[in-house]
Design an enzyme around this catalytic site. Structure first.
Site, short mmCIF file in Angstrom:
data_model
loop_
_atom_site.label_atom_id
_atom_site.label_comp_id
_atom_site.label_asym_id
_atom_site.label_seq_id
_atom_site.Cartn_x
_atom_site.Cartn_y
_atom_site.Cartn_z
N HIS A 44 85.15 3.82 24.23
CA HIS A 44 84.47 4.37 23.05
C HIS A 44 84.58 5.90 23.02
O HIS A 44 84.76 6.50 21.97
CB HIS A 44 82.99 3.96 23.07
CG HIS A 44 82.79 2.48 22.88
ND1 HIS A 44 83.29 1.79 21.80
CD2 HIS A 44 82.15 1.56 23.65
CE1 HIS A 44 82.96 0.50 21.90
NE2 HIS A 44 82.27 0.35 23.02
N ARG B 150 75.52 -6.60 21.26
CA ARG B 150 76.24 -6.22 22.47
C ARG B 150 75.24 -5.91 23.60
O ARG B 150 74.06 -5.71 23.35
CB ARG B 150 77.13 -5.02 22.19
CG ARG B 150 78.27 -5.33 21.23
CD ARG B 150 79.23 -4.16 21.11
NE ARG B 150 80.34 -4.49 20.23
CZ ARG B 150 81.40 -3.70 20.04
NH1 ARG B 150 81.47 -2.54 20.68
NH2 ARG B 150 82.38 -4.07 19.24
N ILE C 89 88.22 -9.01 8.34
CA ILE C 89 87.59 -7.77 7.91
C ILE C 89 86.16 -7.63 8.41
O ILE C 89 85.53 -6.59 8.19
CB ILE C 89 87.66 -7.57 6.39
CG1 ILE C 89 86.95 -8.71 5.65
CG2 ILE C 89 89.11 -7.49 5.93
CD1 ILE C 89 86.90 -8.48 4.15
N SER C 90 85.63 -8.65 9.07
CA SER C 90 84.38 -8.54 9.83
C SER C 90 83.22 -7.93 9.05
O SER C 90 82.56 -7.00 9.52
CB SER C 90 84.61 -7.76 11.13
OG SER C 90 85.51 -8.45 11.96
N GLU D 58 94.87 -3.04 -0.24
CA GLU D 58 95.94 -3.55 0.62
C GLU D 58 95.40 -3.64 2.04
O GLU D 58 94.71 -2.72 2.51
CB GLU D 58 97.16 -2.62 0.57
CG GLU D 58 97.88 -2.59 -0.77
CD GLU D 58 98.60 -3.90 -1.06
OE1 GLU D 58 99.12 -4.53 -0.11
OE2 GLU D 58 98.64 -4.30 -2.23
N SER E 254 76.29 -3.97 11.79
CA SER E 254 74.96 -4.53 11.99
C SER E 254 74.98 -5.62 13.05
O SER E 254 73.95 -5.92 13.65
CB SER E 254 74.43 -5.09 10.66
OG SER E 254 75.37 -5.95 10.06
N GLU E 255 76.16 -6.20 13.32
CA GLU E 255 76.28 -7.22 14.36
C GLU E 255 76.41 -6.61 15.76
O GLU E 255 76.24 -7.31 16.76
CB GLU E 255 77.50 -8.11 14.08
CG GLU E 255 77.32 -9.07 12.91
CD GLU E 255 77.57 -8.40 11.57
OE1 GLU E 255 78.13 -7.29 11.55
OE2 GLU E 255 77.19 -8.98 10.54
N ASP F 214 88.96 -0.97 16.03
CA ASP F 214 88.74 -2.02 17.02
C ASP F 214 89.63 -1.83 18.23
O ASP F 214 90.77 -1.35 18.10
CB ASP F 214 89.01 -3.38 16.37
CG ASP F 214 88.41 -4.54 17.16
OD1 ASP F 214 87.55 -4.28 18.04
OD2 ASP F 214 88.79 -5.68 16.92
N GLY F 215 89.11 -2.22 19.39
CA GLY F 215 89.93 -2.23 20.60
C GLY F 215 89.53 -1.22 21.66
O GLY F 215 90.20 -1.12 22.69
N ASN F 216 88.44 -0.48 21.45
CA ASN F 216 88.03 0.51 22.45
C ASN F 216 87.75 -0.13 23.81
O ASN F 216 88.20 0.36 24.85
CB ASN F 216 86.77 1.25 21.98
CG ASN F 216 87.04 2.19 20.82
OD1 ASN F 216 88.13 2.72 20.67
ND2 ASN F 216 86.04 2.39 19.98
N LEU G 18 88.14 16.64 2.23
CA LEU G 18 88.09 15.21 2.56
C LEU G 18 86.65 14.71 2.60
O LEU G 18 85.77 15.35 3.18
CB LEU G 18 88.74 14.98 3.93
CG LEU G 18 88.65 13.56 4.49
CD1 LEU G 18 89.50 12.60 3.68
CD2 LEU G 18 89.06 13.54 5.97
#
Length: 259
Positions: free
Chosen positions: A45, A79, A203-204, A215, A74-75, A28-30, A139
C-alpha cells in the site's frame, strides 16, 4: 494499413478530440505485490502511493480533465483490523504530505464517499484539502474513500426522496437527469475510461452509474508497477477503440514530450 494517430492529427487535436477527458482507476494488487516480495501487505500500500503520484503527474501532463482513484471501498472494512488501521494512517499521512504539492501544481482534490466512519482528525484533513484546492483549475483529482457505487445510487435516491417529501418534486417527474444530479462528481464529465490493475475482470461496485458508457481496460500489472509506460498503453488502447486508428504507448509518451 495501420495509420499512426500522428499521421492524422497534430498533438493539440489529439488532446482535444481523442484522449479521455475522465479516467477512473481501480488500484488493485498492492497486497499481492508485497507478498511476492516477502513483505507485509501494508508495504504494498505504501509503494502504491508512488504509483498514485505518477498517475497524477501523467494525467496532468496529458491534459486529462479528471482522474478518479478507488482508494478504499465500503467493503474494505472487512479486511484485517491492522491493515485497515494502516490504510487509515496512510491516508492521513498522504493528505498531510501531498496536498500542498497538489495545490502547487494547480490540482483540485475532492474526496468522494461516505466519510462518516472516518475519524474526526481525518475528516478535518479532508476539509482542509478541499478548501485549499477548491479554486484550482488544473487536473480534478477525485479520491474514492469508503465509497461504493450502490451507496452512491442509494444516497442520490435518498436526496430525491427528501425533495419529494418536502413537496419540491413530483415523483412522477423524476428522470435519469434528476438522479444523476445527486450523484458523486455530478459536476464533472462521466469517465470515458475505467482501468483496473491486478488482473481481476470486474468493477467491484465502483462508479456503477457513472461508468455506464466507459471503455473498460483490464491489466495484469499490479498497482505499484503501474507506471507511466503502463498508463500510456491503456490510453493508447482507448484511443484505438474510440477513433479506429492505432496508437502505441510509445506514441503517447512522444505526445507527452511534445506538450
Amino acid at each position: 494499413m495501420e495509420y499512426s494517430i500522428f499521421m492524422v492529427l497534430n498533438a493539440d487535436k489529439i488532446s482535444q478530440q481523442c484522449l479521455p477527458k475522465h479516467v477512473a482507476i481501480i488500484m488493485d494488487g498492492n497486497g499481492r505485490w508485497a507478498q511476492a516480495k516477502n513483505k507485509p501487505r501494508v508495504y504494498g500500500h505504501k509503494k502504491g502511493v508512488d504509483a498514485v503520484r505518477q498517475s497524477v503527474q501523467f494525467c496532468a501532463k496529458l491534459g486529462v480533465q479528471s482522474l478518479t482513484l478507488f482508494a478504499f471501498s465500503s467493503e474494505n472494512w472487512r479486511r484485517p483490523d491492522d491493515e485497515v488501521s494502516t490504510l487509515m494512517e496512510l491516508f492521513l499521512f498522504v493528505l498531510s504530505k501531498e496536498v500542498k504539492k497538489l495545490h502547487k501544481n494547480n490540482v483540485k482534490l475532492t474526496i468522494i464517499g461516505d466519510l462518516s466512519r472516518f475519524s474526526d482528525t481525518l475528516r478535518k484533513k479532508v476539509d482542509v484539502a478541499h478548501q485549499l484546492t477548491v479554486d484550482n483549475t488544473g487536473l480534478q483529482l477525485n479520491i474514492a474513500a469508503n465509497y461504493g457505487g450502490r451507496w452512491d445510487i442509494a444516497n442520490a435516491a435518498k436526496q430525491l426522496g427528501k425533495q419529494v417529501a418536502a413537496g419540491e418534486l413530483d415523483p412522477n417527474d423524476i428522470t435519469e437527469e434528476h438522479l444523476a444530479s445527486q450523484m458523486s462528481m455530478q459536476d464533472q464529465v462521466e469517465p470515458d475510461l475505467l482501468i483496473r490493475t491486478g488482473g481481476d475482470l470486474r468493477i467491484s461496485n465502483f462508479l456503477l452509474w457513472q461508468v455506464a458508457y466507459a471503455e473498460l481496460y483490464f491489466t495484469d500489472t499490479l498497482w505499484p508497477d503501474f507506471n507511466e509506460a503502463a498508463f500510456a498503453d491503456a490510453i493508447a488502447c482507448y484511443v484505438a477503440r474510440e477513433r479506429r486508428f492505432g496508437c502505441t504507448g510509445e506514441q503517447i509518451k512522444q505526445l507527452l514530450a511534445e506538450t
